[in-house]
Design a protein around this motif. Structure first.
Motif, PDB file in Angstrom:
ATOM      1  N   ASP A   1       0.675  -1.191  -0.052  1.00 33.97           N
ATOM      2  CA  ASP A   1       0.114  -0.152  -0.271  1.00 33.97           C
ATOM      3  C   ASP A   1       0.896   1.146  -0.037  1.00 33.97           C
ATOM      4  O   ASP A   1       1.267   1.756   1.096  1.00 33.97           O
TER       5      ASP A   1
ATOM      6  N   ASP B   1       0.276   4.317  -0.753  1.00 32.80           N
ATOM      7  CA  ASP B   1      -0.393   5.586  -0.161  1.00 32.80           C
ATOM      8  C   ASP B   1       0.012   5.669   1.506  1.00 32.80           C
ATOM      9  O   ASP B   1       0.404   6.463   2.159  1.00 32.80           O
ATOM     10  N   LYS B   2      -0.220   4.325   2.076  1.00 32.41           N
ATOM     11  CA  LYS B   2      -0.082   4.184   3.534  1.00 32.41           C
ATOM     12  C   LYS B   2       1.546   4.423   3.907  1.00 32.41           C
ATOM     13  O   LYS B   2       1.860   5.132   4.700  1.00 32.41           O
TER      14      LYS B   2
ATOM     15  N   VAL C   1       3.848   5.958   2.070  1.00 29.99           N
ATOM     16  CA  VAL C   1       4.350   7.631   2.032  1.00 29.99           C
ATOM     17  C   VAL C   1       3.763   8.136   3.256  1.00 29.99           C
ATOM     18  O   VAL C   1       4.650   9.122   3.603  1.00 29.99           O
ATOM     19  N   ASP C   2       2.544   8.067   3.548  1.00 23.21           N
ATOM     20  CA  ASP C   2       1.946   8.742   4.643  1.00 23.21           C
ATOM     21  C   ASP C   2       2.899   8.409   5.978  1.00 23.21           C
ATOM     22  O   ASP C   2       3.280   9.608   6.761  1.00 23.21           O
ATOM     23  N   GLU C   3       3.047   7.427   6.275  1.00 22.50           N
ATOM     24  CA  GLU C   3       3.793   6.928   7.475  1.00 22.50           C
ATOM     25  C   GLU C   3       5.255   7.666   7.369  1.00 22.50           C
ATOM     26  O   GLU C   3       5.853   8.044   8.258  1.00 22.50           O
TER      27      GLU C   3
ATOM     28  N   ALA D   1       6.196  10.226   5.512  1.00 20.82           N
ATOM     29  CA  ALA D   1       5.798  11.537   5.546  1.00 20.82           C
ATOM     30  C   ALA D   1       6.010  12.161   7.022  1.00 20.82           C
ATOM     31  O   ALA D   1       6.610  12.941   7.551  1.00 20.82           O
ATOM     32  N   ALA D   2       5.288  11.175   7.809  1.00 16.45           N
ATOM     33  CA  ALA D   2       4.996  11.426   9.322  1.00 16.45           C
ATOM     34  C   ALA D   2       6.279  11.566  10.066  1.00 16.45           C
ATOM     35  O   ALA D   2       6.543  12.147  11.015  1.00 16.45           O
ATOM     36  N   ARG D   3       7.409  10.754   9.482  1.00 10.91           N
ATOM     37  CA  ARG D   3       8.586  10.440  10.403  1.00 10.91           C
ATOM     38  C   ARG D   3       9.590  11.702   9.662  1.00 10.91           C
ATOM     39  O   ARG D   3      10.706  11.582   9.845  1.00 10.91           O
TER      40      ARG D   3
ATOM     41  N   GLU E   1      10.695  13.536   2.981  1.00 14.95           N
ATOM     42  CA  GLU E   1      10.226  14.378   1.908  1.00 14.95           C
ATOM     43  C   GLU E   1      10.394  13.603   0.797  1.00 14.95           C
ATOM     44  O   GLU E   1      11.329  13.167   0.401  1.00 14.95           O
TER      45      GLU E   1
ATOM     46  N   LYS F   1       1.055  13.931  -3.057  1.00 11.81           N
ATOM     47  CA  LYS F   1       2.073  13.202  -2.275  1.00 11.81           C
ATOM     48  C   LYS F   1       3.385  12.850  -2.743  1.00 11.81           C
ATOM     49  O   LYS F   1       4.257  12.284  -2.275  1.00 11.81           O
TER      50      LYS F   1
END
Length: 126
Positions: free
Chosen positions: A75, A77-78, A80-82, A84-86, A89, A101
Motif C-alpha cells: 500500500d 499511499d500508507k 508514503v503517509d507513514e 512523511a509523518a517521520r 520528503e 503526495k
C-alpha cells in the motif's frame, strides 16, 4: 558459475553514522556494523529473507543520480503517509505525473525520497 552465488548489493554514503540513524530510526530497518570491519565504518543493512546490503563510507562521495534501492510495498499511499509523518520528503520529477503526495499515476505506482547522503530510494507498488 554465479547462479548459486550469494550476491549482495552495496552503495556509498558520506556519513555512516547519519545513514545508520536514518535507516534504523526513520525507516525502521536493522543496521549493524560488519563484524571485523568496524574500523572501516562498514554497515550491514538487513532486509527481508535475511538479505543484506553493504553501506560503506567514501571520502569523495557523490550521491548516485539514480535509484539505488527500491522497496516494494503493498500500500504505497500508507507507506508514503507513514514516512512523511517521520519527516521524509518525497521527490518530484518532471518526467512523471505525480499526485499531491509525490506518487506516480498509473502502474506501477512509485514514490522517491533520499537518504541523508542524497542517495535516491524508491517505493513501488504493482
Amino acid at each position: 558459475m554465479l547462479d548459486a552465488s550469494r550476491a549482495f548489493s552495496s552503495f556509498a554514503v558520506d556519513d555512516t553514522a547519519a545513514a545508520e540513524r536514518f535507516y534504523t530510526g526513520t525507516l525502521g530497518l536493522t543496521v549493524t556494523g560488519v563484524a571485523g570491519m568496524e574500523e572501516y565504518g562498514l554497515l550491514d543493512l538487513r532486509l527481508a529473507q535475511d538479505r543484506g546490503v553493504l553501506i560503506y563510507p567514501k571520502p569523495d562521495f557523490v550521491p548516485a543520480s539514480y535509484t539505488v534501492m527500491h522497496f516494494p510495498v503493498d500500500d504505497i499511499d500508507k507507506a508514503v503517509d507513514e514516512l512523511a509523518a517521520r519527516g521524509v520528503e518525497f521527490l518530484r520529477y518532471d518526467a512523471f505525473e505525480q499526485d499531491a503526495k509525490g506518487i506516480t499515476l498509473g502502474r506501477p505506482r512509485n514514490a522517491w525520497f533520499t537518504d541523508p547522503a542524497g542517495n535516491v530510494l524508491g517505493l513501488v507498488q504493482d
